[in-house]
Design a protein around this motif. Structure first.
Motif, PDB file in Angstrom:
ATOM      1  N   HIS A   1       0.813  -1.210   0.000  1.00 18.52           N
ATOM      2  CA  HIS A   1       0.000   0.000   0.000  1.00 18.52           C
ATOM      3  C   HIS A   1       0.849   1.264   0.000  1.00 18.52           C
ATOM      4  O   HIS A   1       0.484   2.270  -0.594  1.00 18.52           O
ATOM      5  CB  HIS A   1      -0.937   0.002   1.208  1.00 18.52           C
ATOM      6  CG  HIS A   1      -2.027  -1.012   1.126  1.00 18.52           C
ATOM      7  ND1 HIS A   1      -1.932  -2.242   1.725  1.00 18.52           N
ATOM      8  CD2 HIS A   1      -3.222  -0.992   0.492  1.00 18.52           C
ATOM      9  CE1 HIS A   1      -3.027  -2.928   1.487  1.00 18.52           C
ATOM     10  NE2 HIS A   1      -3.829  -2.206   0.732  1.00 18.52           N
TER      11      HIS A   1
ATOM     12  N   ALA B   1     -11.868   3.853  -1.781  1.00 17.06           N
ATOM     13  CA  ALA B   1     -12.629   3.466  -2.977  1.00 17.06           C
ATOM     14  C   ALA B   1     -13.410   4.650  -3.519  1.00 17.06           C
ATOM     15  O   ALA B   1     -13.492   4.849  -4.746  1.00 17.06           O
ATOM     16  CB  ALA B   1     -13.568   2.310  -2.643  1.00 17.06           C
TER      17      ALA B   1
ATOM     18  N   ASN C   1      -5.855  -1.875 -10.531  1.00 16.03           N
ATOM     19  CA  ASN C   1      -5.591  -2.791  -9.423  1.00 16.03           C
ATOM     20  C   ASN C   1      -4.652  -3.878  -9.934  1.00 16.03           C
ATOM     21  O   ASN C   1      -5.055  -4.762 -10.668  1.00 16.03           O
ATOM     22  CB  ASN C   1      -6.901  -3.397  -8.912  1.00 16.03           C
ATOM     23  CG  ASN C   1      -6.683  -4.375  -7.773  1.00 16.03           C
ATOM     24  OD1 ASN C   1      -7.463  -5.285  -7.599  1.00 16.03           O
ATOM     25  ND2 ASN C   1      -5.627  -4.172  -6.994  1.00 16.03           N
TER      26      ASN C   1
ATOM     27  N   ASP D   1      -4.247  -5.889  -3.562  1.00 14.24           N
ATOM     28  CA  ASP D   1      -5.116  -4.749  -3.242  1.00 14.24           C
ATOM     29  C   ASP D   1      -4.373  -3.423  -3.346  1.00 14.24           C
ATOM     30  O   ASP D   1      -4.647  -2.473  -2.596  1.00 14.24           O
ATOM     31  CB  ASP D   1      -5.713  -4.900  -1.841  1.00 14.24           C
ATOM     32  CG  ASP D   1      -6.652  -6.090  -1.745  1.00 14.24           C
ATOM     33  OD1 ASP D   1      -7.348  -6.356  -2.744  1.00 14.24           O
ATOM     34  OD2 ASP D   1      -6.683  -6.744  -0.693  1.00 14.24           O
ATOM     35  N   ARG D   2      -3.446  -3.369  -4.259  1.00 17.68           N
ATOM     36  CA  ARG D   2      -2.664  -2.147  -4.469  1.00 17.68           C
ATOM     37  C   ARG D   2      -3.153  -1.487  -5.756  1.00 17.68           C
ATOM     38  O   ARG D   2      -3.176  -2.104  -6.817  1.00 17.68           O
ATOM     39  CB  ARG D   2      -1.181  -2.494  -4.585  1.00 17.68           C
ATOM     40  CG  ARG D   2      -0.267  -1.304  -4.803  1.00 17.68           C
ATOM     41  CD  ARG D   2       1.180  -1.752  -4.641  1.00 17.68           C
ATOM     42  NE  ARG D   2       2.093  -0.658  -4.824  1.00 17.68           N
ATOM     43  CZ  ARG D   2       2.597  -0.303  -6.003  1.00 17.68           C
ATOM     44  NH1 ARG D   2       2.275  -1.014  -7.083  1.00 17.68           N
ATOM     45  NH2 ARG D   2       3.422   0.710  -6.108  1.00 17.68           N
ATOM     46  N   TYR D   3      -3.506  -0.212  -5.645  1.00 22.05           N
ATOM     47  CA  TYR D   3      -4.093   0.497  -6.775  1.00 22.05           C
ATOM     48  C   TYR D   3      -3.116   1.554  -7.281  1.00 22.05           C
ATOM     49  O   TYR D   3      -2.559   2.330  -6.487  1.00 22.05           O
ATOM     50  CB  TYR D   3      -5.409   1.151  -6.366  1.00 22.05           C
ATOM     51  CG  TYR D   3      -6.482   0.152  -5.996  1.00 22.05           C
ATOM     52  CD1 TYR D   3      -7.397  -0.295  -6.942  1.00 22.05           C
ATOM     53  CD2 TYR D   3      -6.561  -0.354  -4.693  1.00 22.05           C
ATOM     54  CE1 TYR D   3      -8.375  -1.226  -6.603  1.00 22.05           C
ATOM     55  CE2 TYR D   3      -7.535  -1.283  -4.349  1.00 22.05           C
ATOM     56  CZ  TYR D   3      -8.437  -1.710  -5.310  1.00 22.05           C
ATOM     57  OH  TYR D   3      -9.399  -2.637  -4.974  1.00 22.05           O
TER      58      TYR D   3
ATOM     59  N   ALA E   1     -11.205   1.273   3.522  1.00 24.54           N
ATOM     60  CA  ALA E   1     -11.557   0.675   2.228  1.00 24.54           C
ATOM     61  C   ALA E   1     -12.614   1.497   1.510  1.00 24.54           C
ATOM     62  O   ALA E   1     -12.509   1.758   0.303  1.00 24.54           O
ATOM     63  CB  ALA E   1     -12.031  -0.763   2.438  1.00 24.54           C
TER      64      ALA E   1
ATOM     65  N   ASN F   1      -4.904   4.350  -1.480  1.00 21.38           N
ATOM     66  CA  ASN F   1      -4.471   3.054  -0.965  1.00 21.38           C
ATOM     67  C   ASN F   1      -4.469   2.919   0.558  1.00 21.38           C
ATOM     68  O   ASN F   1      -4.607   1.808   1.066  1.00 21.38           O
ATOM     69  CB  ASN F   1      -3.057   2.738  -1.464  1.00 21.38           C
ATOM     70  CG  ASN F   1      -3.026   2.316  -2.911  1.00 21.38           C
ATOM     71  OD1 ASN F   1      -3.265   1.161  -3.243  1.00 21.38           O
ATOM     72  ND2 ASN F   1      -2.726   3.267  -3.799  1.00 21.38           N
TER      73      ASN F   1
END
Length: 488
Positions: free
Chosen positions: A32, A267, A278, A282-284, A263, A259
């Motif tokens: 993250h 988002a 993505n 769960d890393r954007y 959540a 990140n």
């Protein structure tokens, strides 16, 4: 406000996302928090031996990330450095106490006091990193250093064997070094240790194919240690600098918002602009516009903090004002200072401007810069205490200032004598002191060194200036500038 998010929700996201402590030693890198600024690609190349950078620019972050298989794999993919996936990484020195891998500061001090040579010491660290059984089986570093000193042929054979084994396995054995400012509190000894380390790093680069060192080091320590090492110039041509552009800094900021918050809020933030990807764990990854396009970044930050540092444009634009007032004399801003200023800005807004129509109030940004200035001065006092001694006689003055006036203040305060006394006795307040000015008696050269460090800069008309990140906390004025920090 950001599209679709109220100022309160966005402020809550900032509160969740910005680190409470911006000291790299207190935060473990994670998918993250891993951000890959464009300027850092070269620094991660296994063939780059020396990585220079000041406080808070990412040396420890990358040191720890390269030691982590998952994070190294992410960096390899995003920087497109395939060789990073074929690395066997080991710590050769760092802030964490790991006596099985390297001696800590106390052990290092004791070894030098007992007559150990830096070359034998670092060769012992190398042999331990290469899993040489004879070294691993010895219980103390004193015994390991003695073995290395007494067995030069066995040392060479072990290095050659490890190089060949790495070639057969298709990997590069990478030994990483960080936190070198913890090596020794005495400047002369620290310089000897750095010199010995650089010599061995160059030897590995020139005499092996698959054994490499990567040394994360402050520029002043590299320059100081290199003066005891004539061939250090060969490493300079192979060095990388950890620098941050304004778009890199804001890219890091938006990466954190997407990140590191809760959540739902992260988002919601990502949903405001198309293009987030993505990739893994769960890393954007932010869309390109939020990473490299200053105009797009400016628009997004304006929705967060408003357009101006006051009622209108005459007070400055928030997007440019923040980094401009955190720059040192080399026009660099550390992400630590940047994130610290934003953290303070959010706290001030929550405490004093909770009903503001943006997530961050401009007065919070102003106070954030003041707080970052105080932190930066504390950091440089720890790293280079003589800088504070040199700047202190200018307290209460206004910049820009003529060089002759600076020298006059120094002469009146007998600065050279103070610097020489400090060099002889060390700093009684901080036992980790390691460096002093090159020539305390040569005031023009002292000014040149302060300019190299980014503490001062010279204007086109020849006058000297201090960037706000130092000026504010040193209580030096500038007409129309950010106010000095008031004494409590």
């Amino acid at each position: 406000m950001s599209r679709g998010m109220s100022p309160i929700d966005l402020r809550a996201l900032l509160d969740e996302s910005l680190p409470l402590a911006t000291d790299a030693d207190t935060e473990t890198p994670s998918p993250h928090s891993l951000f890959t600024p464009t300027n850092h690609r070269l620094a991660l190349d296994p063939e780059v031996t020396v990585v220079r950078g000041g406080r808070g620019v990412g040396k420890t972050f990358w040191f720890r990330s390269l030691l982590d298989d998952d994070l190294r794999r992410i960096a390899a993919e995003e920087y497109e450095i395939g060789r990073l996936t074929r690395i066997s990484a080991t710590a050769g020195y760092g802030a964490a106490l790991k006596p099985k891998l390297y001696p800590g500061p106390s052990a290092m001090h004791q070894l030098l006091e007992s007559g150990a040579h830096p070359a034998d010491l670092w060769n012992s660290v190398l042999l331990v990193a290469l899993d040489v059984p004879e070294l691993r089986e010895l219980p103390t570093w004193e015994e390991r250093v003695q073995w290395t000193r007494e067995n030069p042929d066995a040392r060479d054979a072990a290095v050659a064997h490890a190089d060949e084994a790495a070639r057969k396995d298709g990997v590069t054995r990478l030994v990483l070094f960080d936190a070198l400012d913890h090596l020794h509190r005495e400047r002369a000894q620290a310089d000897r240790l750095v010199s010995g380390l650089l010599r061995l790093a160059l030897e590995m680069r020139l005499s092996t194919r698959n054994l490499r060192f990567k040394v994360f080091i402050r520029p002043d320590m590299f320059e100081s240690g290199g003066r005891h090492f004539p061939d250090a110039s060969k490493l300079s041509t192979n060095a990388a600098d950890l620098t941050w552009s304004t778009t890199n800094l804001y890219g890091l900021f938006f990466h954190y918002l997407g990140n590191r918050g809760s959540a739902d809020r992260s988002a919601d933030f990502r949903a405001q602009r198309a293009g987030w990807r993505n990739e893994t764990a769960d890393r954007y990854l932010p869309p390109a516009g939020l990473l490299v396009d200053a105009e797009i970044q400016k628009g997004e930050f304006t929705r967060i903090a408003g357009p101006y540092m006051g009622a209108n444009f005459r007070k400055g634009h928030t997007y440019t004002w923040l980094p401009n007032h955190l720059m040192d004399g080399t026009e660099q801003v550390s992400p630590r200072s940047f994130l610290s200023a934003l953290r303070r800005a959010v706290n001030v807004t929550n405490d004093e401007y909770a009903n503001h129509d943006h997530a961050v109030h401009y007065e919070g940004i102003r106070q954030g810069v003041q707080a970052a200035s105080q932190t930066r001065v504390l950091e440089i006092r720890e790293d280079l205490p003589w800088v504070r001694t040199a700047v202190a006689p200018l307290e209460g003055q206004q910049v820009p200032i003529e060089q002759s006036d600076v020298i006059a203040h120094w002469e009146a305060g007998e600065l050279s004598q103070k610097l020489e006394r400090e060099a002889r006795r060390g700093d009684v307040d901080d036992k980790r002191v390691r460096t002093g000015p090159r020539n305390p008696d040569d005031y023009p050269d002292l000014i040149g060194e302060l300019i190299e460090l980014g503490v001062m800069r010279r204007r086109k008309d020849g006058r000297l200036d201090l960037p706000d990140v130092y000026r504010i906390a040193f209580s030096i004025g500038r007409k129309g500038g950010v106010p000095k920090v008031k004494a409590p």
